[in-house]
Design an enzyme around this catalytic site. Structure first.
Site, mmCIF file in Angstrom:
data_model
loop_
_atom_site.group_PDB
_atom_site.id
_atom_site.type_symbol
_atom_site.label_atom_id
_atom_site.label_comp_id
_atom_site.label_asym_id
_atom_site.label_seq_id
_atom_site.Cartn_x
_atom_site.Cartn_y
_atom_site.Cartn_z
ATOM 1 C CD GLU A 146 -3.084 -0.672 0.179
ATOM 2 O OE1 GLU A 146 -3.153 -0.416 -1.039
ATOM 3 O OE2 GLU A 146 -3.615 -1.648 0.712
ATOM 4 C CG HIS A 147 -0.064 4.917 0.595
ATOM 5 N ND1 HIS A 147 -0.422 6.127 0.073
ATOM 6 C CD2 HIS A 147 -1.135 4.476 1.299
ATOM 7 C CE1 HIS A 147 -1.664 6.428 0.464
ATOM 8 N NE2 HIS A 147 -2.127 5.432 1.197
ATOM 9 C CB THR A 148 4.569 0.455 -2.670
ATOM 10 O OG1 THR A 148 3.521 -0.388 -3.144
ATOM 11 C CG2 THR A 148 4.802 0.160 -1.193
ATOM 12 C CB SER A 197 -16.270 2.974 -7.322
ATOM 13 O OG SER A 197 -16.092 4.065 -6.482
ATOM 14 C CD GLU A 254 -8.637 8.725 -9.356
ATOM 15 O OE1 GLU A 254 -8.891 7.745 -10.069
ATOM 16 O OE2 GLU A 254 -8.943 8.781 -8.154
ATOM 17 C CG ASP A 260 -6.576 1.945 -7.155
ATOM 18 O OD1 ASP A 260 -5.835 1.102 -6.615
ATOM 19 O OD2 ASP A 260 -6.977 2.951 -6.557
HETATM 20 C C1 GLA Z 1 -5.274 4.576 -3.782
HETATM 21 C C2 GLA Z 1 -4.535 4.941 -5.066
HETATM 22 C C3 GLA Z 1 -3.551 3.856 -5.477
HETATM 23 C C4 GLA Z 1 -2.641 3.462 -4.314
HETATM 24 C C5 GLA Z 1 -3.456 3.209 -3.057
HETATM 25 C C6 GLA Z 1 -2.593 2.967 -1.852
HETATM 26 O O1 GLA Z 1 -6.110 3.464 -3.984
HETATM 27 O O2 GLA Z 1 -5.450 5.162 -6.100
HETATM 28 O O3 GLA Z 1 -2.796 4.283 -6.575
HETATM 29 O O4 GLA Z 1 -1.643 4.429 -4.100
HETATM 30 O O5 GLA Z 1 -4.334 4.279 -2.757
HETATM 31 O O6 GLA Z 1 -1.861 1.818 -1.992
#
Ligand code: GLA
Length: 381
Positions: free
Chosen positions: A31-33, A122, A155, A167
């Site tokens: 996450e957040h990588t 979504s 986005e 995502d």
């Molecule tokens: C959101 C962002 C992703 C990712 C996550 C964290 O979902 O859209 O790109 O950075 O946060 O892992």
């Protein structure tokens, strides 16, 4: 869902639409990588967004959101973002197609979804569904990867969130019963067959969404970029935190100021955890895998500071219950869902205990969402 969207389309626009679908996503770990060119481990889910679309031989795009019961019209040759509006995801993708040189004409569109909680992306599902629908409608030859990149850029530019690639990538490339070990430096992935045997994945919807989420997200990204700038004095080749080896973590701690170090440490250790987690899954070692989920949560909460009291409570409480292999907050943070790996035999007890505890603590009724790893975006016949 498909039939409903198609019926609404016919009622409003009196023609036969093409239907595209793109799913939401979960993330096992990592996450957040993604925006630091790291590793992530997402998968597409069954639930998603359906888009019905057809050309209208005019200059305008007439949109209708089934879920908001709301329409929006824009001119194909002149439009701009509208703060906080769902139409941004659609206009954003249209704009990316145009910038890439594809010639679009006016179209009519109805969309709706069955994604049951926030945190399952979504917005990426919508953007990827739009990209898939436009590609089919105008018979363009566009790769899935380009659609993913357009969705991400849309986005950034139209919704103001500087998200990574995870995502839309998971939404586009998802495969049934598989997770995607995605390298966000090369934007390529390995499919990893996921079979949790006697255990199942279940999400708990915290039902909170703290509204600082978007600006906090961008700030975290900036903090990582600031760390890289400082670290470049010592690591001249480094372009992102992906380039900092985990074995140097103490040295990095001596270079960076404390607040930046905590954020950088999360990213560097989280990338390592994705590697370890995929090895653990490969070896069938669920205990190791579960412990990595817990470590990921602690790191997101304490170091990266993207959790919130509700998510911390859901994660920490679950760790005390029988049959729980591991769990953590999932996605960008500040609300949304936790992801939990729980023994099937204990699932009912787990849900009862979590429901009761969460209700007592926050007066919120938690929802439990079973997830199945599923196929990515496609045209529905
Ligand atoms: C959101 C962002 C992703 C990712 C996550 C964290 O979902 O859209 O790109 O950075 O946060 O892992």
């Amino acid at each position: 869902m498909k039939d409903k969207i198609s019926q609404t389309f016919k009622r409003l626009f009196n023609s036969e639409p093409i239907i595209a679908f793109a799913p939401g996503r979960i993330n096992l770990i990592g996450e957040h990588t993604d925006y630091q060119e790291g590793l992530v481990f997402p998968a597409a889910v069954e639930q998603g967004i359906c888009v019905a679309i057809q050309k209208n031989n005019g200059p305008s795009c007439r949109l209708y959101s089934e879920d908001f019961q709301e329409e929006f019209v824009f001119d194909i040759s002149s439009f701009s973002p509208k703060k906080g509006h769902w139409a941004n995801y659609i206009m954003g993708v249209v704009s990316q197609f145009q910038q890439a040189g594809y010639n679009l004409e006016g179209f009519d569109l109805v969309f709706g979804g069955n994604i049951p909680a926030s945190g399952l992306s979504s917005s990426a599902a919508l953007s990827v569904a739009i990209g898939t629908a436009l590609t089919e409608l105008f018979r363009f030859t566009i790769t899935k990867k380009s659609i993913v990149l357009y969705a991400q850029k849309a986005e950034h530019l139209f919704a103001g969130v500087k998200c990574g690639i995870m995502d839309p990538y998971a939404s586009a490339f998802g495969v049934k019963d598989r997770a995607l070990l995605l390298d966000c430096r090369t934007n390529t992935h390995f499919e990893v067959e996921v079979d949790f045997g006697d255990h199942s994945l279940v999400l708990i919807n915290s039902k909170v969404k703290h509204n600082l989420a978007d600006s906090a997200y961008n700030k975290r990204r900036e903090a990582c970029e600031a760390s890289v700038k400082i670290l470049q004095a010592t690591y001249p080749e480094a372009t992102t935190l992906r380039d900092i080896p985990i074995k140097d973590i103490e040295k990095v701690g001596q270079i960076l100021p404390e607040n930046l170090f905590a954020k950088a440490k999360h990213v560097i250790t989280e990338i390592d955890r994705v590697n370890l987690a995929s090895n653990a899954l490969h070896a069938g070692d669920l205990t190791v895998f579960g412990n990595l989920l817990k470590e990921s949560h602690r790191s997101l909460s304490k170091d990266f500071e993207v959790s919130c009291p509700e998510l911390d409570f859901l994660a920490e409480k679950s760790w005390t219950l029988p049959g729980v292999i591991g769990s953590r907050m999932m996605g960008g943070g500040f609300g949304g869902c936790t992801i939990n790996l729980v023994s099937k035999a204990q699932l009912e007890n787990f849900e009862t205990a979590m429901y009761t505890a969460y209700l007592q603590k926050f007066q919120i009724t938690a929802d439990f969402i079973p997830v199945a790893l599923s196929e990515g975006a496609r045209i529905l016949e």
